[in-house]
Design a protein around this motif. Sequence first.
Motif, short mmCIF file in Angstrom:
data_model
loop_
_atom_site.label_atom_id
_atom_site.label_comp_id
_atom_site.label_asym_id
_atom_site.label_seq_id
_atom_site.Cartn_x
_atom_site.Cartn_y
_atom_site.Cartn_z
N TYR A 293 0.86 -1.18 0.00
CA TYR A 293 0.00 0.00 0.00
C TYR A 293 0.90 1.23 0.00
O TYR A 293 1.96 1.22 0.62
CB TYR A 293 -0.89 0.01 1.25
N TYR A 294 0.43 2.28 -0.67
CA TYR A 294 1.25 3.48 -0.79
C TYR A 294 0.45 4.73 -0.48
O TYR A 294 -0.72 4.84 -0.84
CB TYR A 294 1.82 3.58 -2.20
N GLY A 295 1.11 5.67 0.18
CA GLY A 295 0.54 6.98 0.32
C GLY A 295 0.64 7.74 -0.99
O GLY A 295 1.45 7.39 -1.87
N ASP A 296 -0.15 8.79 -1.12
CA ASP A 296 -0.20 9.52 -2.40
C ASP A 296 1.17 10.00 -2.88
O ASP A 296 1.48 9.89 -4.07
CB ASP A 296 -1.17 10.70 -2.28
N PRO A 297 2.03 10.52 -2.00
CA PRO A 297 3.33 11.01 -2.50
C PRO A 297 4.22 9.91 -3.08
O PRO A 297 5.13 10.19 -3.85
CB PRO A 297 3.98 11.62 -1.26
N ALA A 298 3.94 8.66 -2.69
CA ALA A 298 4.82 7.56 -3.09
C ALA A 298 4.34 6.81 -4.32
O ALA A 298 5.13 6.10 -4.96
CB ALA A 298 4.97 6.57 -1.94
N LYS A 299 3.08 6.97 -4.65
CA LYS A 299 2.50 6.17 -5.73
C LYS A 299 3.21 6.42 -7.06
O LYS A 299 3.39 7.55 -7.48
CB LYS A 299 1.02 6.47 -5.85
N GLY A 300 3.62 5.33 -7.68
CA GLY A 300 4.27 5.41 -8.99
C GLY A 300 5.75 5.71 -8.94
O GLY A 300 6.43 5.62 -9.98
N ARG A 301 6.28 6.04 -7.77
CA ARG A 301 7.71 6.38 -7.68
C ARG A 301 8.47 5.50 -6.68
O ARG A 301 9.66 5.24 -6.86
CB ARG A 301 7.88 7.84 -7.28
N PHE A 302 7.78 5.08 -5.63
CA PHE A 302 8.44 4.30 -4.57
C PHE A 302 7.93 2.86 -4.60
O PHE A 302 6.78 2.59 -4.98
CB PHE A 302 8.13 4.88 -3.20
N THR A 303 8.80 1.95 -4.17
CA THR A 303 8.42 0.54 -4.09
C THR A 303 8.91 -0.02 -2.76
O THR A 303 10.10 0.08 -2.45
CB THR A 303 9.03 -0.27 -5.23
N ILE A 304 7.98 -0.61 -2.01
CA ILE A 304 8.34 -1.26 -0.76
C ILE A 304 8.46 -2.76 -1.01
O ILE A 304 7.67 -3.34 -1.77
CB ILE A 304 7.31 -0.96 0.35
N SER A 305 9.44 -3.36 -0.38
CA SER A 305 9.63 -4.80 -0.53
C SER A 305 10.25 -5.33 0.77
O SER A 305 10.65 -4.55 1.63
CB SER A 305 10.52 -5.13 -1.72
N ARG A 306 10.31 -6.65 0.86
CA ARG A 306 10.89 -7.24 2.07
C ARG A 306 11.56 -8.56 1.76
O ARG A 306 11.19 -9.25 0.79
CB ARG A 306 9.83 -7.42 3.15
N ASP A 307 12.54 -8.88 2.58
CA ASP A 307 13.21 -10.17 2.52
C ASP A 307 13.17 -10.74 3.93
O ASP A 307 14.01 -10.41 4.77
CB ASP A 307 14.65 -10.00 2.03
N ASN A 308 12.18 -11.57 4.18
CA ASN A 308 12.01 -12.09 5.55
C ASN A 308 13.16 -12.99 5.96
O ASN A 308 13.47 -13.09 7.15
CB ASN A 308 10.67 -12.81 5.67
N ALA A 309 13.78 -13.64 5.01
CA ALA A 309 14.93 -14.48 5.35
C ALA A 309 16.08 -13.67 5.91
O ALA A 309 16.87 -14.15 6.71
CB ALA A 309 15.38 -15.26 4.11
N LYS A 310 16.16 -12.41 5.48
CA LYS A 310 17.22 -11.51 5.95
C LYS A 310 16.70 -10.51 6.97
O LYS A 310 17.43 -9.60 7.38
CB LYS A 310 17.84 -10.77 4.77
N ASN A 311 15.42 -10.66 7.37
CA ASN A 311 14.84 -9.77 8.38
C ASN A 311 14.99 -8.30 7.99
O ASN A 311 15.32 -7.44 8.82
CB ASN A 311 15.50 -10.00 9.74
N THR A 312 14.73 -7.99 6.72
CA THR A 312 14.98 -6.65 6.21
C THR A 312 13.84 -6.22 5.30
O THR A 312 13.28 -7.01 4.55
CB THR A 312 16.30 -6.60 5.43
N VAL A 313 13.51 -4.93 5.40
CA VAL A 313 12.52 -4.30 4.54
C VAL A 313 13.20 -3.18 3.78
O VAL A 313 14.11 -2.53 4.31
CB VAL A 313 11.35 -3.75 5.37
N PHE A 314 12.75 -2.95 2.56
CA PHE A 314 13.38 -1.95 1.69
C PHE A 314 12.36 -0.94 1.21
O PHE A 314 11.17 -1.23 1.11
CB PHE A 314 14.02 -2.64 0.49
#
Length: 123
Positions: free
Chosen positions: A58-79
Amino acid sequence: VQLQASGGGLVQPGGSLRLSCAASGGTLSRFGMGWFRQAPGTEREFVAQITDNGGSTYYGDPAKGRFTISRDNAKNTVFLQMNSLKPEDTAVYYCAANRYYSYTPHPRDYAHWGQGTLVTVSS
């Protein structure tokens, strides 16, 4: 769970940055993870959220189309990949963990917070 955000810095308008949020003291896969930002004199603003298994984002309006959130649970990290950055994206960016909500843009619903990393977009 303790969160440590990193990856901020100075970038020119139109540039990109990738923020990371590393977790310790807990299993990140139990948490929905969010990114928020706060510029001086403003309230903390919702940027993006990803569910515990990464199945939904899910994205807030300022982030839509420009930002991407992702995660690697094996590495306990979010990007947070941020592209086409603008001067108005300048803020301290925080990662946060929430145990109970599949989607919430409200800071009050996040129990765990990282210390923040400063992003400055300027020429």
